[in-house]
Scaffold this motif. Structure first.
Motif, PDB file in Angstrom:
ATOM      1  N   GLU A   1      32.202  49.186  31.320  1.00 15.02           N
ATOM      2  CA  GLU A   1      33.182  49.790  30.393  1.00 15.02           C
ATOM      3  C   GLU A   1      33.702  48.739  29.419  1.00 15.02           C
ATOM      4  O   GLU A   1      34.157  49.061  28.326  1.00 15.02           O
ATOM      5  CB  GLU A   1      34.370  50.378  31.170  1.00 15.02           C
ATOM      6  CG  GLU A   1      34.073  51.734  31.747  1.00 15.02           C
ATOM      7  CD  GLU A   1      35.284  52.350  32.422  1.00 15.02           C
ATOM      8  OE1 GLU A   1      36.430  51.987  32.100  1.00 15.02           O
ATOM      9  OE2 GLU A   1      35.065  53.204  33.291  1.00 15.02           O
ATOM     10  N   CYS A   2      33.634  47.488  29.833  1.00 17.38           N
ATOM     11  CA  CYS A   2      34.090  46.411  28.953  1.00 17.38           C
ATOM     12  C   CYS A   2      32.996  45.991  27.975  1.00 17.38           C
ATOM     13  O   CYS A   2      33.185  45.083  27.173  1.00 17.38           O
ATOM     14  CB  CYS A   2      34.544  45.213  29.790  1.00 17.38           C
ATOM     15  SG  CYS A   2      35.864  45.669  30.916  1.00 17.38           S
ATOM     16  N   VAL A   3      31.859  46.660  28.031  1.00 20.11           N
ATOM     17  CA  VAL A   3      30.754  46.364  27.122  1.00 20.11           C
ATOM     18  C   VAL A   3      30.489  47.577  26.229  1.00 20.11           C
ATOM     19  O   VAL A   3      30.045  47.451  25.094  1.00 20.11           O
ATOM     20  CB  VAL A   3      29.476  46.019  27.949  1.00 20.11           C
ATOM     21  CG1 VAL A   3      28.286  45.760  27.049  1.00 20.11           C
ATOM     22  CG2 VAL A   3      29.736  44.809  28.845  1.00 20.11           C
TER      23      VAL A   3
ATOM     24  N   PRO B   1      28.966  58.454  31.483  1.00 17.83           N
ATOM     25  CA  PRO B   1      27.678  57.789  31.222  1.00 17.83           C
ATOM     26  C   PRO B   1      27.682  56.300  31.556  1.00 17.83           C
ATOM     27  O   PRO B   1      26.637  55.721  31.818  1.00 17.83           O
ATOM     28  CB  PRO B   1      27.466  58.001  29.716  1.00 17.83           C
ATOM     29  CG  PRO B   1      28.345  59.147  29.356  1.00 17.83           C
ATOM     30  CD  PRO B   1      29.534  59.061  30.253  1.00 17.83           C
ATOM     31  N   VAL B   2      28.867  55.687  31.568  1.00 19.30           N
ATOM     32  CA  VAL B   2      28.921  54.265  31.943  1.00 19.30           C
ATOM     33  C   VAL B   2      28.685  54.126  33.443  1.00 19.30           C
ATOM     34  O   VAL B   2      27.977  53.228  33.896  1.00 19.30           O
ATOM     35  CB  VAL B   2      30.283  53.633  31.551  1.00 19.30           C
ATOM     36  CG1 VAL B   2      30.317  52.180  31.965  1.00 19.30           C
ATOM     37  CG2 VAL B   2      30.517  53.773  30.071  1.00 19.30           C
TER      38      VAL B   2
ATOM     39  N   LEU C   1      30.502  47.884  39.297  1.00 14.16           N
ATOM     40  CA  LEU C   1      29.782  47.553  38.059  1.00 14.16           C
ATOM     41  C   LEU C   1      30.241  48.423  36.901  1.00 14.16           C
ATOM     42  O   LEU C   1      30.250  47.994  35.752  1.00 14.16           O
ATOM     43  CB  LEU C   1      28.265  47.705  38.280  1.00 14.16           C
ATOM     44  CG  LEU C   1      27.401  47.341  37.069  1.00 14.16           C
ATOM     45  CD1 LEU C   1      27.652  45.891  36.632  1.00 14.16           C
ATOM     46  CD2 LEU C   1      25.921  47.520  37.374  1.00 14.16           C
ATOM     47  N   SER C   2      30.625  49.646  37.207  1.00  9.60           N
ATOM     48  CA  SER C   2      31.003  50.568  36.141  1.00  9.60           C
ATOM     49  C   SER C   2      32.140  49.980  35.299  1.00  9.60           C
ATOM     50  O   SER C   2      32.112  50.032  34.074  1.00  9.60           O
ATOM     51  CB  SER C   2      31.414  51.905  36.762  1.00  9.60           C
ATOM     52  OG  SER C   2      31.670  52.818  35.759  1.00  9.60           O
ATOM     53  N   TYR C   3      33.130  49.379  35.957  1.00  3.48           N
ATOM     54  CA  TYR C   3      34.259  48.840  35.190  1.00  3.48           C
ATOM     55  C   TYR C   3      33.795  47.729  34.243  1.00  3.48           C
ATOM     56  O   TYR C   3      34.174  47.690  33.069  1.00  3.48           O
ATOM     57  CB  TYR C   3      35.384  48.316  36.106  1.00  3.48           C
ATOM     58  CG  TYR C   3      36.461  47.713  35.252  1.00  3.48           C
ATOM     59  CD1 TYR C   3      37.301  48.544  34.511  1.00  3.48           C
ATOM     60  CD2 TYR C   3      36.568  46.338  35.085  1.00  3.48           C
ATOM     61  CE1 TYR C   3      38.239  48.009  33.644  1.00  3.48           C
ATOM     62  CE2 TYR C   3      37.499  45.803  34.215  1.00  3.48           C
ATOM     63  CZ  TYR C   3      38.338  46.640  33.502  1.00  3.48           C
ATOM     64  OH  TYR C   3      39.246  46.119  32.622  1.00  3.48           O
TER      65      TYR C   3
ATOM     66  N   ALA D   1      26.512  39.925  37.548  1.00  2.00           N
ATOM     67  CA  ALA D   1      27.190  40.453  36.351  1.00  2.00           C
ATOM     68  C   ALA D   1      28.649  39.999  36.325  1.00  2.00           C
ATOM     69  O   ALA D   1      29.189  39.646  35.268  1.00  2.00           O
ATOM     70  CB  ALA D   1      27.094  41.971  36.333  1.00  2.00           C
ATOM     71  N   TYR D   2      29.310  39.975  37.481  1.00  2.00           N
ATOM     72  CA  TYR D   2      30.713  39.537  37.557  1.00  2.00           C
ATOM     73  C   TYR D   2      30.822  38.072  37.114  1.00  2.00           C
ATOM     74  O   TYR D   2      31.706  37.707  36.352  1.00  2.00           O
ATOM     75  CB  TYR D   2      31.246  39.702  38.999  1.00  2.00           C
ATOM     76  CG  TYR D   2      31.940  41.031  39.215  1.00  2.00           C
ATOM     77  CD1 TYR D   2      31.335  42.221  38.849  1.00  2.00           C
ATOM     78  CD2 TYR D   2      33.227  41.090  39.762  1.00  2.00           C
ATOM     79  CE1 TYR D   2      31.973  43.439  39.042  1.00  2.00           C
ATOM     80  CE2 TYR D   2      33.875  42.309  39.946  1.00  2.00           C
ATOM     81  CZ  TYR D   2      33.237  43.475  39.590  1.00  2.00           C
ATOM     82  OH  TYR D   2      33.875  44.675  39.768  1.00  2.00           O
ATOM     83  N   ARG D   3      29.898  37.270  37.595  1.00  2.00           N
ATOM     84  CA  ARG D   3      29.938  35.838  37.224  1.00  2.00           C
ATOM     85  C   ARG D   3      29.663  35.686  35.738  1.00  2.00           C
ATOM     86  O   ARG D   3      30.374  34.968  35.029  1.00  2.00           O
ATOM     87  CB  ARG D   3      28.890  35.052  38.021  1.00  2.00           C
ATOM     88  CG  ARG D   3      29.296  34.781  39.465  1.00  2.00           C
ATOM     89  CD  ARG D   3      28.416  33.700  40.075  1.00  2.00           C
ATOM     90  NE  ARG D   3      27.004  34.064  40.123  1.00  2.00           N
ATOM     91  CZ  ARG D   3      26.449  34.797  41.099  1.00  2.00           C
ATOM     92  NH1 ARG D   3      27.184  35.239  42.107  1.00  2.00           N
ATOM     93  NH2 ARG D   3      25.164  35.087  41.073  1.00  2.00           N
TER      94      ARG D   3
END
Ligand code: TYM
Length: 341
Positions: A95-97, A131-132, A90-92, A322-324
């Motif tokens: 990071e895209c948000v 923090p992410v 989820l962290s990655y 979240a991935y979807r």
């Protein structure tokens, strides 16, 4: 039921600050009134210069101290972060948000980056993105409340921002969490420098009470605490930070109120003596239980294995969602692949 998540980072021996600011509430209240998870966040320990063997040792010790402090695996889930892949997964995505500017504004990053540079070391990229990962820890579990000391409030605020942003852009996926901070001892200060936090990663020990300090060491550290010039015992965080710190520690250990306690004492010496004894008494049962747990390492292993299994099952659906939501293709299931062949 309210979902609670919190964690400790195995970067050093746990301190009285960790206990009074966080662990005590987890054991006394949170695990009883909510569906709670408590985590040894070992991935976070890799963000600064580290010795692998020491991190392993401290991870085990931190888990054992969580149980010794009263966390009951029958009531809550206790586990190690790296045993559950969903955190890093989820962290990655988060990071895209998140934005670069947001990361650089984090107070702990600024402080720790300066410290690392002063030591002549380089600043790891993971210190910036830490923090992410913490937001991922929290959001993966649909957490409502994050019981933490005052120093972590900014990080929880970031987790809130990321949850809201993600939900707005990609559809409702995350629960928006909030920090809960104890009324007393939300920031226990270093006994030798009452203007800075009692932190476990600090090198020197005289201002830090560790949970496994011997009673006489605790007494010595408290009796030698730096106090302010003046004679009267008054509770004033700004003007008399050393005194205020002792009053808060005493209040937190005895269930009192720091302002009221200040009226009870006529001398600094008497206040220090009672504070030292109160800390020794609070640590006594914890140290005894820790010793028992050390004699039975198989028990701890079992608790952590079961905890990770439960945590995985809780986090997986949210992280998959979240991935979807963000646009990643779902892997085809075996049955679909076989049918197509
Ligand atoms: P950490 O390991 O520094 O501290 C663990 C908990 O102890 C609290 N605390 C204190 N409270 C009062 N006075 C002090 N001197 C003091 N020192 C520490 C901290 O506020 C914290 O609640 N980033 C976190 C670990 C983390 C986490 C998470 C926490 C990673 N992911 C997700 C909650 C949710 C940290 O470094 O805590």
């Amino acid at each position: 039921m309210t979902r609670v998540f919190s964690g400790v980072k195995p970067t050093g021996h746990l301190t009285l600050g960790n206990y009074l600011g966080a662990m005590r509430q987890w054991a006394a209240e949170d695990q009883h009134r909510s569906d709670a998870l408590f985590c040894v966040v070992d991935l976070h320990a890799l963000t600064v210069d580290h010795d692998p063997a020491r991190v392993r040792r401290l991870s085990r010790q931190s888990a054992s101290l969580l149980l010794a402090a009263g966390l009951d695996p029958e009531l809550c889930t206790v586990f190690v972060q790296s045993h559950v892949d969903e955190h890093a997964r989820l962290s990655y995505v988060l990071e895209c948000v998140a934005t670069d500017g947001e990361m650089r504004r984090m107070i702990q990053y600024k402080e720790k980056a300066v410290r690392e540079r002063e030591r002549g070391g380089s600043v790891r990229l993971s210190l910036l993105t830490y923090p992410v990962l913490m937001a991922a820890d929290i959001l993966a579990y649909g957490t409502d409340e994050v019981p933490v000391g005052d120093d972590q409030a900014q990080h929880v605020e970031l987790a809130r921002d990321l949850a809201v942003r993600f939900n707005q852009r990609y559809g409702h996926t995350f629960v928006v969490p909030r920090a809960t901070v104890p009324k007393v001892a939300a920031r226990v200060m270093n006994l030798q420098d009452p203007t800075s936090k009692m932190g476990k990663s600090d090198d020197a020990g005289p201002g830090i009470v560790y949970l496994l300090d011997e009673p006489d060491t605790v007494r010595k550290k408290v009796m030698r605490a730096v106090t302010d010039s003046g004679r009267e015992v008054v509770y004033d965080r700004q003007a008399r930070p050393g005194l205020a710190n002792l009053l808060e520690i005493l209040a937190a250990c005895t269930g009192g109120n720091p302002a009221e306690l200040s009226g009870v004492y006529e001398s600094y010496g008497a206040l220090k003596k009672d504070t030292a004894e109160a800390v020794v008494e609070v640590l006594r049962p914890l140290q005894k239980r820790h010793k028992e747990l050390c004699a039975d390492p198989g028990y701890l292993e079992g608790v952590l294995r079961d905890g990770a299994e439960r945590a995985r099952a809780m986090a997986r659906p949210t992280v998959d969602a979240a991935y979807r939501a963000i646009g990643l293709l779902e892997p085809a299931s075996e049955t679909v692949v076989n049918a197509a062949r």
